[in-house]
Design a protein around this motif. Structure first.
Motif, PDB file in Angstrom:
ATOM      1  N   ARG A  10       0.834  -1.210   0.000  1.00 56.48           N
ATOM      2  CA  ARG A  10       0.000   0.000   0.000  1.00 56.48           C
ATOM      3  C   ARG A  10       0.862   1.251   0.000  1.00 56.48           C
ATOM      4  NH1 ARG A  10      -1.193   3.571   3.631  1.00 56.48           N
ATOM      5  NH2 ARG A  10      -0.199   2.361   5.302  1.00 56.48           N
ATOM      6  N   LEU A  11       1.916   1.259   0.799  1.00 59.49           N
ATOM      7  CA  LEU A  11       2.819   2.405   0.860  1.00 59.49           C
ATOM      8  C   LEU A  11       3.482   2.645  -0.493  1.00 59.49           C
ATOM      9  CD1 LEU A  11       4.516   1.775   4.334  1.00 59.49           C
ATOM     10  CD2 LEU A  11       2.883   3.582   3.767  1.00 59.49           C
ATOM     11  N   LEU A  12       3.933   1.583  -1.125  1.00 61.49           N
ATOM     12  CA  LEU A  12       4.573   1.726  -2.434  1.00 61.49           C
ATOM     13  C   LEU A  12       3.598   2.240  -3.478  1.00 61.49           C
ATOM     14  CD1 LEU A  12       6.737  -1.522  -2.458  1.00 61.49           C
ATOM     15  CD2 LEU A  12       7.579   0.825  -2.398  1.00 61.49           C
ATOM     16  N   SER A  13       2.354   1.788  -3.398  1.00 62.50           N
ATOM     17  CA  SER A  13       1.336   2.248  -4.346  1.00 62.50           C
ATOM     18  C   SER A  13       1.039   3.728  -4.154  1.00 62.50           C
ATOM     19  CB  SER A  13       0.054   1.429  -4.158  1.00 62.50           C
ATOM     20  OG  SER A  13      -0.986   1.928  -4.977  1.00 62.50           O
ATOM     21  N   THR A  14       1.015   4.166  -2.891  1.00 59.44           N
ATOM     22  CA  THR A  14       0.689   5.569  -2.591  1.00 59.44           C
ATOM     23  C   THR A  14       1.801   6.515  -3.004  1.00 59.44           C
ATOM     24  OG1 THR A  14      -0.681   4.902  -0.710  1.00 59.44           O
ATOM     25  CG2 THR A  14       0.109   7.192  -0.749  1.00 59.44           C
ATOM     26  N   TYR A  15       3.027   6.195  -2.624  1.00 56.37           N
ATOM     27  CA  TYR A  15       4.134   7.137  -2.800  1.00 56.37           C
ATOM     28  C   TYR A  15       4.983   6.864  -4.038  1.00 56.37           C
ATOM     29  CZ  TYR A  15       2.812   8.235   1.959  1.00 56.37           C
ATOM     30  OH  TYR A  15       2.098   8.597   3.075  1.00 56.37           O
ATOM     31  N   GLY A  16       4.794   5.712  -4.653  1.00 61.80           N
ATOM     32  CA  GLY A  16       5.596   5.378  -5.825  1.00 61.80           C
ATOM     33  C   GLY A  16       4.861   5.488  -7.138  1.00 61.80           C
ATOM     34  N   SER A  17       3.624   5.957  -7.109  1.00 60.52           N
ATOM     35  CA  SER A  17       2.833   6.015  -8.342  1.00 60.52           C
ATOM     36  C   SER A  17       3.388   7.050  -9.316  1.00 60.52           C
ATOM     37  CB  SER A  17       1.370   6.348  -8.023  1.00 60.52           C
ATOM     38  OG  SER A  17       1.260   7.659  -7.510  1.00 60.52           O
ATOM     39  N   ALA A  18       3.113   6.844 -10.583  1.00 63.82           N
ATOM     40  CA  ALA A  18       3.640   7.729 -11.631  1.00 63.82           C
ATOM     41  C   ALA A  18       3.087   9.143 -11.537  1.00 63.82           C
ATOM     42  CB  ALA A  18       3.329   7.134 -13.006  1.00 63.82           C
ATOM     43  N   ASP A  19       1.936   9.301 -10.893  1.00 65.46           N
ATOM     44  CA  ASP A  19       1.319  10.630 -10.787  1.00 65.46           C
ATOM     45  C   ASP A  19       1.393  11.185  -9.364  1.00 65.46           C
ATOM     46  OD1 ASP A  19      -0.429   8.868  -9.625  1.00 65.46           O
ATOM     47  OD2 ASP A  19      -2.239   9.630 -10.619  1.00 65.46           O
ATOM     48  N   ALA A  20       2.312  10.670  -8.555  1.00 68.89           N
ATOM     49  CA  ALA A  20       2.421  11.128  -7.169  1.00 68.89           C
ATOM     50  C   ALA A  20       2.699  12.628  -7.107  1.00 68.89           C
ATOM     51  CB  ALA A  20       3.519  10.355  -6.447  1.00 68.89           C
ATOM     52  N   ASP A  21       1.869  13.340  -6.348  1.00 67.12           N
ATOM     53  CA  ASP A  21       1.974  14.786  -6.173  1.00 67.12           C
ATOM     54  C   ASP A  21       2.505  15.028  -4.767  1.00 67.12           C
ATOM     55  OD1 ASP A  21       1.495  17.486  -5.543  1.00 67.12           O
ATOM     56  OD2 ASP A  21      -0.266  17.588  -6.842  1.00 67.12           O
ATOM     57  N   LEU A  22       3.752  15.448  -4.646  1.00 68.08           N
ATOM     58  CA  LEU A  22       4.402  15.564  -3.348  1.00 68.08           C
ATOM     59  C   LEU A  22       3.706  16.566  -2.438  1.00 68.08           C
ATOM     60  CD1 LEU A  22       6.713  14.686  -1.531  1.00 68.08           C
ATOM     61  CD2 LEU A  22       8.179  16.372  -2.657  1.00 68.08           C
ATOM     62  N   ALA A  23       3.315  17.706  -2.966  1.00 66.56           N
ATOM     63  CA  ALA A  23       2.651  18.719  -2.144  1.00 66.56           C
ATOM     64  C   ALA A  23       1.326  18.199  -1.598  1.00 66.56           C
ATOM     65  CB  ALA A  23       2.423  19.991  -2.962  1.00 66.56           C
ATOM     66  N   ALA A  24       0.606  17.436  -2.409  1.00 65.58           N
ATOM     67  CA  ALA A  24      -0.658  16.864  -1.946  1.00 65.58           C
ATOM     68  C   ALA A  24      -0.413  15.805  -0.876  1.00 65.58           C
ATOM     69  CB  ALA A  24      -1.420  16.257  -3.123  1.00 65.58           C
ATOM     70  N   LEU A  25       0.584  14.954  -1.099  1.00 66.63           N
ATOM     71  CA  LEU A  25       0.874  13.882  -0.156  1.00 66.63           C
ATOM     72  C   LEU A  25       1.329  14.419   1.201  1.00 66.63           C
ATOM     73  CD1 LEU A  25       2.775  11.471  -2.567  1.00 66.63           C
ATOM     74  CD2 LEU A  25       0.523  11.051  -1.536  1.00 66.63           C
ATOM     75  N   LEU A  26       2.072  15.513   1.183  1.00 62.79           N
ATOM     76  CA  LEU A  26       2.628  16.054   2.418  1.00 62.79           C
ATOM     77  C   LEU A  26       1.708  17.056   3.110  1.00 62.79           C
ATOM     78  CD1 LEU A  26       6.365  16.687   1.450  1.00 62.79           C
ATOM     79  CD2 LEU A  26       5.388  14.716   2.635  1.00 62.79           C
ATOM     80  N   CYS A  27       0.815  17.678   2.364  1.00 65.85           N
ATOM     81  CA  CYS A  27       0.040  18.781   2.953  1.00 65.85           C
ATOM     82  C   CYS A  27      -1.411  18.832   2.508  1.00 65.85           C
ATOM     83  CB  CYS A  27       0.735  20.105   2.624  1.00 65.85           C
ATOM     84  SG  CYS A  27      -0.088  21.584   3.241  1.00 65.85           S
ATOM     85  N   ASP A  28      -1.629  18.957   1.220  1.00 71.33           N
ATOM     86  CA  ASP A  28      -2.952  19.336   0.722  1.00 71.33           C
ATOM     87  C   ASP A  28      -4.032  18.293   0.983  1.00 71.33           C
ATOM     88  OD1 ASP A  28      -1.418  21.406  -0.157  1.00 71.33           O
ATOM     89  OD2 ASP A  28      -1.560  20.919  -2.289  1.00 71.33           O
ATOM     90  N   ASP A  29      -3.631  17.012   1.101  1.00 68.65           N
ATOM     91  CA  ASP A  29      -4.618  15.958   1.335  1.00 68.65           C
ATOM     92  C   ASP A  29      -4.998  15.813   2.812  1.00 68.65           C
ATOM     93  OD1 ASP A  29      -4.618  15.406  -1.348  1.00 68.65           O
ATOM     94  OD2 ASP A  29      -3.329  13.638  -1.207  1.00 68.65           O
ATOM     95  N   HIS A  30      -4.343  16.555   3.698  1.00 73.51           N
ATOM     96  CA  HIS A  30      -4.623  16.446   5.128  1.00 73.51           C
ATOM     97  C   HIS A  30      -5.690  17.452   5.557  1.00 73.51           C
ATOM     98  CE1 HIS A  30      -1.323  13.749   5.166  1.00 73.51           C
ATOM     99  NE2 HIS A  30      -0.363  14.659   5.167  1.00 73.51           N
ATOM    100  N   ASP A  31      -6.254  17.232   6.730  1.00 75.72           N
ATOM    101  CA  ASP A  31      -7.237  18.149   7.309  1.00 75.72           C
ATOM    102  C   ASP A  31      -6.584  19.522   7.470  1.00 75.72           C
ATOM    103  OD1 ASP A  31      -9.017  19.584   8.851  1.00 75.72           O
ATOM    104  OD2 ASP A  31      -9.055  18.158  10.525  1.00 75.72           O
ATOM    105  N   PRO A  32      -7.112  20.557   6.819  1.00 79.51           N
ATOM    106  CA  PRO A  32      -6.481  21.877   6.895  1.00 79.51           C
ATOM    107  C   PRO A  32      -6.464  22.465   8.304  1.00 79.51           C
ATOM    108  CG  PRO A  32      -8.620  22.018   5.803  1.00 79.51           C
ATOM    109  CD  PRO A  32      -8.296  20.562   5.931  1.00 79.51           C
ATOM    110  N   ALA A  33      -7.326  21.982   9.178  1.00 77.23           N
ATOM    111  CA  ALA A  33      -7.364  22.498  10.543  1.00 77.23           C
ATOM    112  C   ALA A  33      -6.385  21.784  11.472  1.00 77.23           C
ATOM    113  CB  ALA A  33      -8.782  22.375  11.112  1.00 77.23           C
TER     114      ALA A  33
END
Length: 521
Positions: A10-33
């Motif tokens: 699962r980890l490899l699928s999430t972070y190793g995908s061809a369309d992985a967006d680093l900013a989204a993975l580290l920040c934008d996909d999390h609860d903004p609050a």
């Protein structure tokens, strides 16, 4: 039921995908609050930074950088301490697909210049206290905290869409500690986040309810990987202390912010253990990395911290891989002196008398080679490419790994890896020095300290004044923390017939477990 193998996949699928967006993975996909970081000053005042705020600030900063011409693949140096602008700058870079080049704040100008030039960085982001170190480096644009930095944020609209570089895209170019040559560039891909999260999960056992504090400096791998990247990838809060280390301040931070999960170099634990005022701390988890733990820390920590400190092993090239894991799924009884067992996602062994990792059996391994250094890369793998070789000697007993020695002579002082070549290169510049060798010697507090063996020019005498002069030379021309605590003036250095210094003979001059004489603070 989810297995460890499933979780690695699962980890490899999430972070190793061809369309992985680093900013989204580290920040934008999390609860903004949710709180991303708490920045703490020496007087214990603090400022929380939410993921929503980090999104807004970094997106504006990214727009400003883009107007300056920074784009995908560009290397950008960051010379900054643990402050809010640091994480804003890093995420701003990653939104553009640019590559972060970490610069340790204790480095002097020559060490900084070497890394900037080797990475071909044309922009360096820094803070006021570090600015003068960059004045003599040609061909770079400097962004300084204060009005210049703030204007880039204030005067630009947020970047609407970040650049997705994919799992193979490089996010960091970190440099190793040099031994027989210049430090080597390690390209860290986005997919490395899979291994970082695995360590945060299984090695450190950072839970949603933890107050997590990794005290390591983000100018080096352990602090960057596991105080910034790992917590952000998991959406966890991370404490960042913007002040120098003292036992009293460390305890005060733990008490005021109710830290439950703590990670630091053995030096921190040894310093705490020798301070009789330390008390009133109850941790859920305590972990150490950077150098082997001594048995006295284990005995002390159970009574003083409420838990034993668990030792973990890794390298810049792959992060933490052999651990005394904390997670219930993999935790085993501690064996004094043992580094533990491989993290899920890695297969380890002893190959060619070195600790090694089987490439095919280690899906979380991400290192494939140094930047523009094919010969050095080849040294890290067996001839058939099936095993990665750490250069560290070790042994296996009943499935547990034990560290024996560093084959590459890297000195680890207070968790910082220091290459003898870097220090020797500075010392030999002095007109009184004909030849020099640097080694690490045991120290009760720092684990190791640097000692230099110097052959002087004819007619020059070794004096306390010259010793002080050589120490200051290293502080000024390499790094403030890496000066030799003792300088031995000798007639000759022990060498092989081919001219290679036999450092092991110099190390034998001291008995294991003894402390080096301190020539300065």
């Amino acid at each position: 039921m989810t297995t460890l193998t499933d979780d690695v996949a699962r980890l490899l699928s999430t972070y190793g995908s061809a369309d992985a967006d680093l900013a989204a993975l580290l920040c934008d996909d999390h609860d903004p609050a949710a709180i991303a970081f708490t920045f703490i000053e020496g007087d214990l005042t603090a400022r929380d930074l939410t993921y929503g705020e980090l999104h807004e600030l970094s997106a504006r900063f990214a727009t400003g950088l883009a107007e300056m011409g920074v784009g995908r693949g560009d290397r950008v140096g960051v010379l900054m301490s643990k402050r809010l602008e640091l994480v804003v700058a890093l995420l701003g870079l990653w939104r553009l697909g640019a590559v972060h080049v970490p610069l340790f704040t204790a480095f002097a100008t020559p060490a900084i210049a070497m890394r900037v030039e080797a990475a071909q960085a044309r922009v360096v982001i820094t803070e006021t206290d570090q600015r003068e170190k960059l004045d003599s480096i040609e061909g770079i644009t400097v962004i300084e905290t204060g009005e210049g930095f703030d204007a880039l944020v204030r005067e630009h609209e947020p970047m609407a869409v970040s650049v997705a570089v994919g799992g193979d895209g490089v996010m960091i170019q970190l440099f190793t500690s040099g031994t027989t040559g210049k430090p080597k560039g390690v390209p860290v891909p986005v997919s490395a986040l899979a291994s970082f999260v695995a360590y945060m999960t299984y090695g450190l056992d950072v839970s949603e309810d933890d107050v997590f504090w990794n005290a390591a400096d983000p100018g080096w791998a352990y602090g960057l990987y596991y105080a910034i990247l790992g917590p952000m990838a998991m959406g966890r809060r991370s404490l960042m202390l913007h002040a120098g280390f003292t036992p009293a301040l460390t305890v005060a931070v733990m008490q005021k912010f109710q830290v439950t999960n703590f990670a630091a170099a053995p030096t921190v634990y040894r310093s705490l253990s020798k301070d009789p005022s330390v008390g009133g701390i109850t941790l859920r988890r305590a972990s150490s990395a950077g150098e082997p733990l001594t048995p006295d820390v284990l005995v002390w920590s159970e009574s003083a911290l409420g838990v034993p400190v668990r030792d973990h092993y890794g390298q810049t090239e792959h992060g933490m891989v052999i651990v005394n894991a904390w997670h219930d799924a993999v935790r085993e009884p501690l064996i004094p002196g043992s580094m533990g067992k491989p993290l899920p996602g890695f297969t380890a062994g002893v190959v060619e008398d070195q600790i090694g990792f089987e490439v095919a059996g280690s899906p979380l391994m991400w290192f494939t080679g140094y930047v523009d250094a094919p010969e050095k890369t080849a040294e890290r793998f067996t001839e058939d490419g099936s095993w990665y070789l750490t250069g560290d000697a070790g042994r296996i007993e009943n499935g547990s790994f034990f560290f024996s020695a560093r084959n590459d002579d890297v000195i680890i002082m207070a968790g910082y890896r220091i290459g003898p070549f870097d220090v020797e290169s500075v010392l030999v510049e002095h007109p009184s020095v004909m030849d020099v060798a640097v080694v690490g010697q045991p120290d009760d507090i720092r684990g190791e300290v640097i000692e230099a063996y110097v052959v002087l020019a004819e007619g020059v005498s070794g004096t306390p004044e010259l010793e002080s002069e050589l120490q200051q030379l290293v502080k000024s021309n390499f790094a403030a923390h890496a000066y030799p605590r003792t300088v031995h003036f000798v007639d000759a250095l022990p060498k092989t017939p081919s001219g290679k210094v036999q450092r092991f003979l110099l190390r034998r001059n001291r008995q294991p477990g003894s402390s080096a004489r301190n020539s300065g603070q």
